[in-house]
Design a protein around this motif. Sequence first.
Motif, PDB file in Angstrom:
ATOM      1  N   GLY A 109       0.697  -1.214   0.177  1.00  0.00           N
ATOM      2  CA  GLY A 109      -0.131   0.387  -0.090  1.00  0.00           C
ATOM      3  C   GLY A 109       0.296   1.145  -0.004  1.00  0.00           C
ATOM      4  O   GLY A 109       2.292   1.392  -0.038  1.00  0.00           O
ATOM      5  N   LEU A 110       0.569   2.277   0.536  1.00  0.00           N
ATOM      6  CA  LEU A 110       1.236   3.989   0.109  1.00  0.00           C
ATOM      7  C   LEU A 110       0.766   4.091   1.543  1.00  0.00           C
ATOM      8  O   LEU A 110      -0.564   4.473   2.117  1.00  0.00           O
ATOM      9  N   THR A 111       1.715   5.003   2.359  1.00  0.00           N
ATOM     10  CA  THR A 111       1.622   5.639   3.299  1.00  0.00           C
ATOM     11  C   THR A 111       1.009   6.794   3.002  1.00  0.00           C
ATOM     12  O   THR A 111       0.458   7.529   2.326  1.00  0.00           O
ATOM     13  N   PRO A 112      -0.122   6.620   4.306  1.00  0.00           N
ATOM     14  CA  PRO A 112      -0.919   7.836   4.163  1.00  0.00           C
ATOM     15  C   PRO A 112      -0.630   9.528   4.050  1.00  0.00           C
ATOM     16  O   PRO A 112       0.184   9.933   4.840  1.00  0.00           O
ATOM     17  N   MET A 113      -1.662  10.313   3.519  1.00  0.00           N
ATOM     18  CA  MET A 113      -1.102  11.697   3.761  1.00  0.00           C
ATOM     19  C   MET A 113      -2.239  12.434   4.647  1.00  0.00           C
ATOM     20  O   MET A 113      -2.930  12.465   4.568  1.00  0.00           O
ATOM     21  N   PRO A 115      -3.058  15.554   6.252  1.00  0.00           N
ATOM     22  CA  PRO A 115      -2.398  16.971   6.767  1.00  0.00           C
ATOM     23  C   PRO A 115      -1.800  17.793   8.348  1.00  0.00           C
ATOM     24  O   PRO A 115      -2.825  17.368   9.226  1.00  0.00           O
ATOM     25  N   GLY A 116      -0.969  17.993   8.538  1.00  0.00           N
ATOM     26  CA  GLY A 116      -0.702  18.478   9.707  1.00  0.00           C
ATOM     27  C   GLY A 116       0.045  18.157  10.417  1.00  0.00           C
ATOM     28  O   GLY A 116       0.305  18.335  11.932  1.00  0.00           O
ATOM     29  N   HIS A 117       0.652  16.256  10.386  1.00  0.00           N
ATOM     30  CA  HIS A 117       1.101  15.793  11.476  1.00  0.00           C
ATOM     31  C   HIS A 117       2.120  14.396  10.230  1.00  0.00           C
ATOM     32  O   HIS A 117       1.399  14.174   9.030  1.00  0.00           O
ATOM     33  N   THR A 118       2.937  14.243  10.995  1.00  0.00           N
ATOM     34  CA  THR A 118       3.810  12.677  10.173  1.00  0.00           C
ATOM     35  C   THR A 118       2.073  11.855  11.160  1.00  0.00           C
ATOM     36  O   THR A 118       2.265  11.538  11.624  1.00  0.00           O
ATOM     37  N   SER A 119       2.472  11.400   9.158  1.00  0.00           N
ATOM     38  CA  SER A 119       1.711   9.716   9.844  1.00  0.00           C
ATOM     39  C   SER A 119       1.872   8.352  10.069  1.00  0.00           C
ATOM     40  O   SER A 119       3.306   8.124   9.832  1.00  0.00           O
ATOM     41  N   THR A 120       1.381   7.394  10.770  1.00  0.00           N
ATOM     42  CA  THR A 120       1.694   6.443  11.755  1.00  0.00           C
ATOM     43  C   THR A 120       0.884   5.621  10.802  1.00  0.00           C
ATOM     44  O   THR A 120       0.054   5.069  11.009  1.00  0.00           O
ATOM     45  N   GLU A 121       1.355   4.135  11.357  1.00  0.00           N
ATOM     46  CA  GLU A 121       0.573   2.711  11.551  1.00  0.00           C
ATOM     47  C   GLU A 121      -0.773   3.287  11.838  1.00  0.00           C
ATOM     48  O   GLU A 121      -1.651   1.844  10.820  1.00  0.00           O
ATOM     49  N   PRO A 124      -6.033   5.987   9.167  1.00  0.00           N
ATOM     50  CA  PRO A 124      -6.762   5.327   8.299  1.00  0.00           C
ATOM     51  C   PRO A 124      -5.701   5.725   6.900  1.00  0.00           C
ATOM     52  O   PRO A 124      -4.454   6.712   6.693  1.00  0.00           O
ATOM     53  N   ASN A 125      -5.786   4.930   5.908  1.00  0.00           N
ATOM     54  CA  ASN A 125      -5.280   5.268   4.078  1.00  0.00           C
ATOM     55  C   ASN A 125      -5.866   6.656   3.571  1.00  0.00           C
ATOM     56  O   ASN A 125      -7.635   6.360   4.259  1.00  0.00           O
ATOM     57  N   THR A 126      -4.809   6.797   2.641  1.00  0.00           N
ATOM     58  CA  THR A 126      -5.754   8.352   1.940  1.00  0.00           C
ATOM     59  C   THR A 126      -7.015   7.338   1.028  1.00  0.00           C
ATOM     60  O   THR A 126      -6.522   6.014  -0.090  1.00  0.00           O
ATOM     61  N   THR A 127      -8.568   8.320   1.371  1.00  0.00           N
ATOM     62  CA  THR A 127      -8.461   6.990   0.131  1.00  0.00           C
ATOM     63  C   THR A 127      -9.672   8.749  -0.650  1.00  0.00           C
ATOM     64  O   THR A 127     -10.510   7.896  -1.388  1.00  0.00           O
ATOM     65  N   VAL A 131      -4.645   9.616  -5.607  1.00  0.00           N
ATOM     66  CA  VAL A 131      -4.858   8.206  -5.612  1.00  0.00           C
ATOM     67  C   VAL A 131      -4.987   7.391  -3.861  1.00  0.00           C
ATOM     68  O   VAL A 131      -4.750   6.649  -3.661  1.00  0.00           O
ATOM     69  N   GLY A 132      -6.493   8.138  -3.998  1.00  0.00           N
ATOM     70  CA  GLY A 132      -6.896   7.315  -2.787  1.00  0.00           C
ATOM     71  C   GLY A 132      -8.016   6.200  -3.018  1.00  0.00           C
ATOM     72  O   GLY A 132      -8.435   5.449  -2.043  1.00  0.00           O
ATOM     73  N   GLY A 133      -7.924   5.798  -4.671  1.00  0.00           N
ATOM     74  CA  GLY A 133      -8.673   4.588  -4.561  1.00  0.00           C
ATOM     75  C   GLY A 133      -7.410   3.126  -4.437  1.00  0.00           C
ATOM     76  O   GLY A 133      -8.012   1.868  -4.532  1.00  0.00           O
ATOM     77  N   ARG A 134      -6.307   3.474  -4.238  1.00  0.00           N
ATOM     78  CA  ARG A 134      -5.176   2.432  -4.070  1.00  0.00           C
ATOM     79  C   ARG A 134      -5.400   2.857  -2.113  1.00  0.00           C
ATOM     80  O   ARG A 134      -5.230   1.439  -1.456  1.00  0.00           O
ATOM     81  N   GLY A 135      -5.964   3.890  -1.313  1.00  0.00           N
ATOM     82  CA  GLY A 135      -5.906   3.177  -0.252  1.00  0.00           C
ATOM     83  C   GLY A 135      -7.298   2.647  -0.237  1.00  0.00           C
ATOM     84  O   GLY A 135      -7.365   2.245   1.008  1.00  0.00           O
ATOM     85  N   ARG A 136      -8.305   3.080  -0.658  1.00  0.00           N
ATOM     86  CA  ARG A 136     -10.013   1.898  -0.215  1.00  0.00           C
ATOM     87  C   ARG A 136      -9.567   0.345  -0.792  1.00  0.00           C
ATOM     88  O   ARG A 136      -9.856  -0.448  -0.427  1.00  0.00           O
ATOM     89  N   THR A 137      -8.465   0.506  -1.904  1.00  0.00           N
ATOM     90  CA  THR A 137      -8.142  -0.955  -2.065  1.00  0.00           C
ATOM     91  C   THR A 137      -7.353  -1.881  -0.886  1.00  0.00           C
ATOM     92  O   THR A 137      -7.414  -2.729  -0.587  1.00  0.00           O
ATOM     93  N   SER A 138      -6.154  -0.657  -0.230  1.00  0.00           N
ATOM     94  CA  SER A 138      -6.177  -1.359   0.587  1.00  0.00           C
ATOM     95  C   SER A 138      -6.488  -1.864   2.805  1.00  0.00           C
ATOM     96  O   SER A 138      -6.009  -2.604   2.951  1.00  0.00           O
ATOM     97  N   ASP A 139      -7.718  -1.314   2.323  1.00  0.00           N
ATOM     98  CA  ASP A 139      -9.059  -1.311   3.235  1.00  0.00           C
ATOM     99  C   ASP A 139      -8.920  -2.752   2.897  1.00  0.00           C
ATOM    100  O   ASP A 139      -9.599  -3.542   4.140  1.00  0.00           O
TER     101      ASP A 139
END
Length: 295
Positions: A109-113, A115-121, A124-127, A131-139
């Motif tokens: 998958g892809l690390t999420p975007m 806004p305002g902070h560094t993403s962690t595990e 949620p995925n960026t949907t 590239v939101g479709g890739r986040g939905r596939t990871s879900d």
Amino acid sequence: MRVFVTGASGSIGSVVVPELIAAGHEVLGLVRSDAAATAVAAAGGTPLRGDLTDLDSLRAGATQADGVINLAFSNDWSNLEQGIDEEARAVQTLAAALAGSGKPFVHAGLTPMMPGHTSTEEDPNTTNGPVGGRGRTSDVVASLAAQGVRSSVVRLPRSVHQRGSQYGFCSVLIAAAQKTGVSAYVGDGTQRWPAVNRRDAAALFRIALEDAAPGTVLHAVADEGDTMRSLAETIGGVLAVPVESVPPERFGVIGRVFALDMPSSSELTRERFDWQPTHPSLIDDLAAGGYPAPG
């Protein structure tokens, strides 16, 4: 175990395959060409002809294996939506073949975007967005934990790199600088890009296959975030070309992603899996030069 790997000869697959074999696993690698089949065989794997659009080959690979690592993606930025749709259908096919089996299924998958902070595990995925479709596939992959699949998602940063060959999103910057004679960044260039050396990423895919619990999200991030301007300046220094700001449209559809700040952390992954990146950073690989010749 016998592992079915899609994208087995690609930029990440070509290091994941030997990583798996060195750890004692067998590899059945999905390949699209004779050259790819030769490369997989040379690495010690067994080629299986097909691609993400050949759903029969995906079913065959999944049913023959003890686990699956899904790495294939078209990376055709001029036809991004088609690539996302192909990935989604492929995941649905693999999911159906693995349902109720208890087998591991590791998806890139892809690390999420965020806004305002560094993403962690735990984010949620960026949907949404380009590239939101890739986040939905990871879900979808993560949800397979409820269907008897030991599914996990290894989120990759925007630059998976290795000097002299692969630079992820920075490959676009390098190619543009070679073509135009200007090393460009978008906006003020303060937006940050996370990165990982592809050999460190390969180790994490193996770890996820072997040890990740169902529904686990891992971050393959070594560098939390280099500014786009610092990346452009490093490229410009190597190529001896000026460095300038350009509008996002200069890079086409992917320019909308380039304009976003997207730093990411792998602190939880390092703690939970004892994963420690050891290979050169993105800036180090860029500064070493030796870029591929312009296409």
